[in-house]
Design an enzyme around this catalytic site. Structure first.
Site, PDB file in Angstrom:
ATOM      1  N   HIS A 263     117.200 -79.100 -11.878  1.00 37.19           N
ATOM      2  CA  HIS A 263     118.557 -79.528 -11.497  1.00 37.19           C
ATOM      3  C   HIS A 263     118.571 -79.996 -10.051  1.00 37.19           C
ATOM      4  CE1 HIS A 263     122.909 -79.536 -11.021  1.00 37.19           C
ATOM      5  NE2 HIS A 263     122.943 -79.595 -12.334  1.00 37.19           N
ATOM      6  N   ASP A 320     121.934 -78.533 -20.272  1.00 38.08           N
ATOM      7  CA  ASP A 320     121.577 -79.300 -21.474  1.00 38.08           C
ATOM      8  C   ASP A 320     120.513 -78.621 -22.329  1.00 38.08           C
ATOM      9  OD1 ASP A 320     123.248 -81.583 -20.947  1.00 38.08           O
ATOM     10  OD2 ASP A 320     121.933 -81.958 -19.249  1.00 38.08           O
TER      11      ASP A 320
HETATM   12  C1  COA Z   1     117.808 -83.205 -12.963  1.00 41.71           C
HETATM   13  C2  COA Z   1     116.666 -83.785 -12.178  1.00 41.71           C
HETATM   14  C3  COA Z   1     116.774 -85.326 -12.151  1.00 41.71           C
HETATM   15  C4  COA Z   1     116.722 -83.252 -10.756  1.00 41.71           C
HETATM   16  O1  COA Z   1     115.637 -83.806 -10.102  1.00 41.71           O
HETATM   17  P1  COA Z   1     115.326 -83.526  -8.574  1.00 41.71           P
HETATM   18  O2  COA Z   1     116.588 -83.463  -7.789  1.00 41.71           O
HETATM   19  O3  COA Z   1     114.292 -84.521  -8.160  1.00 41.71           O
HETATM   20  O4  COA Z   1     114.715 -82.088  -8.629  1.00 41.71           O
HETATM   21  P2  COA Z   1     113.702 -81.476  -7.629  1.00 41.71           P
HETATM   22  O5  COA Z   1     113.813 -82.121  -6.286  1.00 41.71           O
HETATM   23  O6  COA Z   1     113.874 -80.010  -7.731  1.00 41.71           O
HETATM   24  O7  COA Z   1     112.286 -81.867  -8.258  1.00 41.71           O
HETATM   25  C5  COA Z   1     111.146 -81.372  -7.662  1.00 41.71           C
HETATM   26  C6  COA Z   1     109.944 -81.799  -8.436  1.00 41.71           C
HETATM   27  O8  COA Z   1     110.040 -81.254  -9.746  1.00 41.71           O
HETATM   28  C7  COA Z   1     109.881 -82.278 -10.711  1.00 41.71           C
HETATM   29  N1  COA Z   1     110.758 -81.986 -11.828  1.00 41.71           N
HETATM   30  C8  COA Z   1     112.090 -81.780 -11.765  1.00 41.71           C
HETATM   31  N2  COA Z   1     112.563 -81.575 -12.997  1.00 41.71           N
HETATM   32  C9  COA Z   1     111.503 -81.667 -13.839  1.00 41.71           C
HETATM   33  C10 COA Z   1     111.380 -81.550 -15.232  1.00 41.71           C
HETATM   34  N3  COA Z   1     112.412 -81.321 -16.007  1.00 41.71           N
HETATM   35  N4  COA Z   1     110.160 -81.676 -15.785  1.00 41.71           N
HETATM   36  C11 COA Z   1     109.085 -81.908 -15.001  1.00 41.71           C
HETATM   37  N5  COA Z   1     109.139 -82.041 -13.664  1.00 41.71           N
HETATM   38  C12 COA Z   1     110.348 -81.913 -13.094  1.00 41.71           C
HETATM   39  C13 COA Z   1     110.313 -83.536  -9.991  1.00 41.71           C
HETATM   40  O9  COA Z   1     109.765 -84.676 -10.607  1.00 41.71           O
HETATM   41  C14 COA Z   1     109.795 -83.299  -8.601  1.00 41.71           C
HETATM   42  O10 COA Z   1     108.426 -83.591  -8.600  1.00 41.71           O
HETATM   43  P3  COA Z   1     107.718 -84.167  -7.247  1.00 41.71           P
HETATM   44  O11 COA Z   1     107.968 -83.138  -6.194  1.00 41.71           O
HETATM   45  O12 COA Z   1     106.284 -84.307  -7.638  1.00 41.71           O
HETATM   46  O13 COA Z   1     108.395 -85.484  -6.980  1.00 41.71           O
HETATM   47  C15 COA Z   1     115.310 -83.366 -12.789  1.00 41.71           C
HETATM   48  O14 COA Z   1     115.202 -81.970 -12.769  1.00 41.71           O
HETATM   49  C16 COA Z   1     115.125 -83.889 -14.203  1.00 41.71           C
HETATM   50  O15 COA Z   1     114.801 -85.061 -14.394  1.00 41.71           O
HETATM   51  N6  COA Z   1     115.323 -83.020 -15.240  1.00 41.71           N
HETATM   52  C17 COA Z   1     115.185 -83.458 -16.599  1.00 41.71           C
HETATM   53  C18 COA Z   1     116.427 -84.231 -17.038  1.00 41.71           C
HETATM   54  C19 COA Z   1     117.612 -83.344 -17.209  1.00 41.71           C
HETATM   55  O16 COA Z   1     117.531 -82.276 -17.806  1.00 41.71           O
HETATM   56  N7  COA Z   1     118.757 -83.807 -16.730  1.00 41.71           N
HETATM   57  C20 COA Z   1     120.004 -83.084 -16.825  1.00 41.71           C
HETATM   58  C21 COA Z   1     120.364 -82.485 -15.506  1.00 41.71           C
HETATM   59  S1  COA Z   1     121.785 -81.420 -15.650  1.00 41.71           S
END
Ligand code: COA
Length: 394
Positions: A263, A320
């Site tokens: 998230h 989700d």
């Molecule tokens: C929601 C989301 C976009 C937030 O992303 P974010 O703000 O970049 O989150 P973070 O900064 O904590 O991410 C840190 C790292 O974890 C990774 N990461 C985050 N969520 C991940 C997931 N679900 N699966 C794998 N890797 C994930 C990111 O790619 C990032 O990697 P990096 O450091 O190598 O670039 C991301 O968690 C995601 O894409 N989740 C899956 C989609 C989803 O469930 N969306 C609904 C959100 S309510």
């Protein structure tokens, strides 16, 4: 000279763009507050109708106010005949989120108060939208299955009536209440992508329907509301608990994402996921089929373990993740999961658009207008020489 604050290319993470009185997301402690009330209390004590009133009107309704709001919602459930005719003509292959977005201008054109920009008129428009979106989603699902839509049942709650219109028989009280809780949980979440899209459009003085259409578009993406149906796709693809560890490891090692995990704001468990995990267990026991819940729990555990190994940090389930198996167990088709999110979030969006339009949390309405650095071609202080098309060699 205006001061330029450089916060480029970080997706506005951590950048505060406004004040709001509507909700607070405490990402460190995993707390979600609607208008001062903790979501954990609301899911125990409240209903979606009451929460919608709270979000729109900034106080819990009195008994009389709640009854008035409920009967207004019931009386507004019908949709224009012309909209039903249009829905019937839309190709079956159309994504239901696109169908929902298509419905917005038709609803707008039938709203007698469309251009009335008072707060009262916007409350009325919001109430109409909250009432009508479930009817549209259910009618579309019926049309694409070659059935006629089912008329709303005024004896049923907002949640119960949607499941009734979708499936043709009233849900059992346990399922109706669980779906009601799902609607409460998805109703509001501060400045997420779709809410911000809606507020941004409202800041141009566009009407409520246009602002909601923008929010719907933002919600449809898989990184936002579209994630719930992608979680279900993953559950169906993995199929067996035995396959989980290998699947998750492969996914994460290749740099892929496990949908429903992670998230942008929560750095601990999303409090909505906690409620939905419990609901998943309860439903699985109620229907006597634990496979979806067990599979979801196994993916969560494997993702946490693998993520720790690869990134050296924690990752948590978001709203989700468990909603997918919950909706599946309720018999909701996978591609309606995101529209179901929309027919709940419509309350939060409307509250935000009204807050934006009437500057309820800021000194005066302000048009959003961010800036960007131009990094494209530029030939010098006089710009590029314009060469007519017939003289261009390449
Ligand atoms: C929601 C989301 C976009 C937030 O992303 P974010 O703000 O970049 O989150 P973070 O900064 O904590 O991410 C840190 C790292 O974890 C990774 N990461 C985050 N969520 C991940 C997931 N679900 N699966 C794998 N890797 C994930 C990111 O790619 C990032 O990697 P990096 O450091 O190598 O670039 C991301 O968690 C995601 O894409 N989740 C899956 C989609 C989803 O469930 N969306 C609904 C959100 S309510």
């Amino acid at each position: 000279m205006e001061e330029i604050i450089d916060v480029k290319n970080i997706g506005l993470r951590g950048v505060k763009v406004a004040d709001t009185r509507i909700s607070d997301v405490d990402g460190e402690r995993g707390i979600l507050i609607y208008r001062g009330f903790n979501i954990r209390d609301l899911v125990v004590n409240s209903t979606f109708e009451e929460v919608s009133f709270l979000l729109l009107h900034d106080h819990l309704p009195t008994q009389k106010e709640l009854e008035g709001f409920r009967s207004e919602l019931v009386s507004e459930r019908g949709v224009p005949e012309v909209l039903l005719k249009i829905l019937k003509m839309v190709p079956n292959s159309t994504h239901p989120m696109d169908v929902l977005q298509t419905a917005l201008p038709i609803l707008a054109s039938h709203d007698p108060q469309l251009h009335e920009e008072t707060k009262e008129a916007n409350f009325k428009k919001a109430t109409r939208l909250i009432a009508k979106l479930p009817t549209i989603v259910a009618a579309w699902d019926r049309f694409r299955k070659r059935f006629e839509p089912i008329h709303p049942n005024s004896d049923l709650t907002h949640a119960g009536n949607f499941l009734y219109m979708l499936k043709g028989s009233p849900p059992d009280p346990g399922t109706a209440r669980d779906f009601d809780i799902c609607l409460i949980l998805h109703a509001e979440h501060s400045f997420n992508a779709s809410t911000f899209a809606g507020r941004e459009v409202a800041s141009t003085h566009a009407h409520l329907y246009a602002s909601i259409a923008a929010a719907l578009g933002a919600l449809s993406g898989e990184l936002h509301g579209g994630a719930n149906s992608e979680v279900m796709r993953m559950l169906l693809e993995i199929g067996e608990v035995d396959r989980v560890k290998h699947w998750v490891a492969q996914k994460l090692q290749k740099g892929g994402k496990v949908m429903g995990m992670g998230h942008a704001v929560y750095h601990t468990e999303d409090p909505r996921a906690t409620v939905l995990r419990g609901m998943c267990e309860r439903m699985a026991n109620r229907i006597g089929d634990r496979q979806w819940c067990e599979l979801t729990k196994a993916i969560e555990a494997a993702t946490k373990e693998e993520f720790r190994k690869i990134k050296g940090k924690e990752i948590y389930a978001n709203v989700d993740f468990y909603s997918a198996s919950v909706y599946h167990m309720m018999g909701i088709p996978r591609d309606l999961f995101t529209p179901v999110f929309a027919l709940s979030r419509i309350s939060g969006w409307s509250a935000h658009i009204i807050e934006e339009k009437f500057a309820e949390a800021q000194p005066k309405p302000e048009l959003y207008r961010p800036d960007a650095d131009y990094i494209g071609t530029y030939c010098g202080p006089q710009a590029c020489e314009y060469i007519p098309v017939e003289r261009r060699s390449s």
